[in-house]
Structure formats: structure tokens, C-alpha cells
Design an enzyme around this catalytic site. Sequence first.
Site, PDB file in Angstrom:
ATOM      1  CE  LYS A 114      -4.396  -1.744   0.900  1.00  7.35           C
ATOM      2  NZ  LYS A 114      -5.672  -1.791   1.526  1.00  7.35           N
ATOM      3  CE  LYS A 196      -5.835  -8.330  -2.468  1.00  9.96           C
ATOM      4  NZ  LYS A 196      -6.368  -8.213  -1.134  1.00  9.96           N
ATOM      5  CE  LYS A 199     -11.409  -2.174  -1.559  1.00  9.15           C
ATOM      6  NZ  LYS A 199     -11.550  -3.301  -0.709  1.00  9.15           N
TER       7      LYS A 199
HETATM    8  P1  ATP Z   1      -7.843  -4.003  -1.457  1.00  9.52           P
HETATM    9  O1  ATP Z   1      -8.411  -3.742  -2.798  1.00  9.52           O
HETATM   10  O2  ATP Z   1      -7.621  -2.765  -0.625  1.00  9.52           O
HETATM   11  O3  ATP Z   1      -6.683  -4.944  -1.438  1.00  9.52           O
HETATM   12  P2  ATP Z   1      -9.661  -6.087  -0.913  1.00  9.52           P
HETATM   13  O4  ATP Z   1     -10.559  -5.992  -2.044  1.00  9.52           O
HETATM   14  O5  ATP Z   1      -8.593  -7.130  -0.898  1.00  9.52           O
HETATM   15  O6  ATP Z   1      -9.004  -4.689  -0.618  1.00  9.52           O
HETATM   16  P3  ATP Z   1     -10.164  -6.331   1.885  1.00  9.52           P
HETATM   17  O7  ATP Z   1     -11.051  -5.414   2.635  1.00  9.52           O
HETATM   18  O8  ATP Z   1      -8.697  -6.143   2.054  1.00  9.52           O
HETATM   19  O9  ATP Z   1     -10.559  -6.287   0.369  1.00  9.52           O
HETATM   20  O10 ATP Z   1     -10.498  -7.840   2.213  1.00  9.52           O
HETATM   21  C1  ATP Z   1     -11.634  -8.288   2.885  1.00  9.52           C
HETATM   22  C2  ATP Z   1     -11.574  -9.783   3.070  1.00  9.52           C
HETATM   23  O11 ATP Z   1     -11.675 -10.427   1.792  1.00  9.52           O
HETATM   24  C3  ATP Z   1     -10.293 -10.311   3.705  1.00  9.52           C
HETATM   25  O12 ATP Z   1     -10.576 -11.400   4.554  1.00  9.52           O
HETATM   26  C4  ATP Z   1      -9.482 -10.742   2.535  1.00  9.52           C
HETATM   27  O13 ATP Z   1      -8.568 -11.766   2.874  1.00  9.52           O
HETATM   28  C5  ATP Z   1     -10.559 -11.270   1.605  1.00  9.52           C
HETATM   29  N1  ATP Z   1     -10.164 -11.147   0.199  1.00  9.52           N
HETATM   30  C6  ATP Z   1      -9.889 -10.014  -0.465  1.00  9.52           C
HETATM   31  N2  ATP Z   1      -9.573 -10.264  -1.747  1.00  9.52           N
HETATM   32  C7  ATP Z   1      -9.662 -11.608  -1.896  1.00  9.52           C
HETATM   33  C8  ATP Z   1      -9.459 -12.493  -2.994  1.00  9.52           C
HETATM   34  N3  ATP Z   1      -9.099 -12.037  -4.179  1.00  9.52           N
HETATM   35  N4  ATP Z   1      -9.654 -13.821  -2.798  1.00  9.52           N
HETATM   36  C9  ATP Z   1     -10.038 -14.294  -1.597  1.00  9.52           C
HETATM   37  N5  ATP Z   1     -10.232 -13.518  -0.515  1.00  9.52           N
HETATM   38  C10 ATP Z   1     -10.058 -12.196  -0.648  1.00  9.52           C
END
Ligand code: ATP
Length: 332
Positions: A114, A196, A199
Site C-alpha cells: 500500500k 489477486k 477492487k
Molecule cells: P484491497 O483492494 O484494498 O486490497 P480487498 O478488495 O482485498 O481490498 P479487503 O477489505 O482487504 O478487500 O479484504 C476483505 C476480506 O476479503 C479479507 O478477509 C481478505 O482476505 C478477503 N479477500 C480479499 N480479496 C480476496 C481475494 N481475491 N480472494 C479471496 N479472498 C479475498
Amino acid sequence: MNEKKTMLSGIQPSGDLHLGNYLGPLRHWPEMIESYDCFFFMADMHTITVRQDPAQLRKRTLTQIAQYIACGLDPEKCTIFVQSHVPAHAQLGWVLDCYTMFGELSRMTQFKDKSAKHAENINAGLFTYPVLMAADILIYQPDYVPVGEDQRQHVEICRDIAERFNGIYGDVFRVPEPYIAKVGARIKSLNAPDAKMSKSMPEGCVFLMEKPEDIMRKFKRAVTDSDTERCVRYAPEEKPGVSNLVQIYAAATGKSFEEIEAEFDGQGYGKFKPAVGEAVVETLRPIREKTERLLADKAYLEGVYRAGAEKAGYAAEKTLRKVYKKIGFLPR
Ligand code: ATP
Ligand code: LTN
């Protein structure tokens, strides 16, 4: 006496919930509320480590509450609340800051990622994010923390902080275990299967509230692999794109990888990609419709998060009092 084990998890309302959030942690939460004491929250305090538009943050927080319920979290059976409504998180966070080392925070992967992404705003909150997360967790004394794979390191540092604290003051905190599902814990971006699903890369990301035709378009365009074999097979190293789709299909339908390989045997990717899209559309449809219905009843949602803050606050205060006493703060 309450013999039930406790679970806790949260998601940041920093954007719309997506398929990775759902297939990774969220879809498992409803099955847990039957056998565990569960706390699920909107991590709004974590969200402001990156600049947010205030109106959007408020809207997303409320939408996320509706989505939690729409995904199957019955507010009568678990505690749903907003992190900033329970001040004890921040209070314990400060205490734990004083038991966490600069060096260990510097090594956190999410901090490194980040700060590279938001080089203009590497604030102290971004750095101490894992400590607030440790406070979120430890204050409810949970046994398990159900998250996606990318959060494992945060749960590990939380365990280290708890053990360090317990080592000085005795058994104050329960040391929790991460709870990470085998299928779906690391969903990849549809257009860049080495990253991964997130968003921040909306083209490769499917949002829970997205229209069926947009979801289908994203799946039809999903990147598959340039191997010559062109068969549907789960082999994440050799075929990351196809394996990601197999994983999504498995998580959405409950089928095993072997069943999926047999179902599409000899059919190439042309049939497979829309089939995955359709399975996802059908999985998300009831969630989207229920979220829309719930969002039309703001008074109900307010009732849910107020009652949640009350219940969570009661549990959190209990741990905070214990911690304050142990470290020698003069009682009020
Ligand atoms: P960012 O875009 O800031 O990385 P994010 O979309 O990954 O955010 P978070 O709020 O960080 O969302 O994650 C919320 C939950 O969803 C956490 O438990 C995280 O491990 C899970 N998660 C996020 N992205 C994935 C993914 N691609 N696959 C499986 N689990 C996920
Ligand atoms: N860092 C988590 C959100 C989060 C969380 C928590 C998850 C904040 N506090 C406590 C589990 C337990 C993320 O998903 N980015």
C-alpha cells in the site's frame, strides 16, 4: 456458562464488496453463526488509512451492512456492528502500539504494497494498521478469525502481539487461529491471473452488486492460458487463468475440481467461461436482490447496527478493563 467458541472478522468498506471477498471469507460466515458466537464488523477505521470521500464511505458502510445480512448473516444470531461505534478498539489499539515493534511492522507485506500504491500518503495509520487489527481481534477473545489468504500475516502478527503481552502479564488474551478456507481463499483477477482479485483493478473484478450482463461480459473476456492443450484442468502453476476459473466455479457450485474437469472434458474454454459466468450470476443474484430490499429500509439497518454496537461494546469493554488493570492504569 457459555461453552460456544467465538469468531470474529471484518472487511473494510473501502469499495464495493467483490467476488474475492465473498468466495474467500464471507460465504463461510453464515454457516459459522449456528455453532459459534460471532462478531462481524465494518472496518471503517481501517478504511481511512487511504483517503476516502466522506459521503461515499458512509454509503458503503451502510451498503456493506445490508450485504452481510443478504449473504446470510442473521442479526438475531450474530453481532453485526461498525468498528468506529465501539471506541474500545482504538483504546486497545493504542495500548498494543506500545507492545509492537517498529521492525515487525516494517516487514508487513500489505504495508509495503500500500505504501508503494499510495506513495503520496504513507501515513502512520497505514503503518500501524496491523496493531489496530490485532486490537479488533483480541478485544473479543475469539478462537478463530475467518479471512482470505492475504490476511494470514496480519493474524500471525496479532498472535505474536498477544503472546508477547501474555508473556508479561499472564493469560490476558486468547491467542486466535486464522481460519482460511481451502477453496476460494485466493481468487485472482479475471484479466491478470497473477494478481489477486481486488477492487483496485475493476476490469478483472466482479462486484456483488454488478448487473448479470456485466458479469457475463467479464467472464467471457477472462484471460485464459496460452498453452496448447486448451483443456479445463486445475493446475495453478502451469495454467493460472483457467485454474482461477475452476476455483471460482468450484466455490460457486460446490463441485470438486475432478467433477469440473470431467464436466468440461474435451470442450475447450469457449463453453467453460460462460458456464462459470452463469454460476456466478446465479450465486450473486439473490444477494443483490436482498441487498437492494434491505437498503430500502434504513430504519431496520440502523436498528441492526445500533444493537450490534451495544452488544460488541459490552464484550469489548470487559477485555479493555482487564488490560487497563494489568498494565497499571488507575481505575476511574
Ligand atoms: P484491497 O483492494 O484494498 O486490497 P480487498 O478488495 O482485498 O481490498 P479487503 O477489505 O482487504 O478487500 O479484504 C476483505 C476480506 O476479503 C479479507 O478477509 C481478505 O482476505 C478477503 N479477500 C480479499 N480479496 C480476496 C481475494 N481475491 N480472494 C479471496 N479472498 C479475498
Ligand atoms: N485487514 C482486514 C480487515 C480487518 C479485519 C480485522 C479482518 C480489519 N480488522 C479483524 C479480520 C479481523 C482486511 O480485510 N483488509
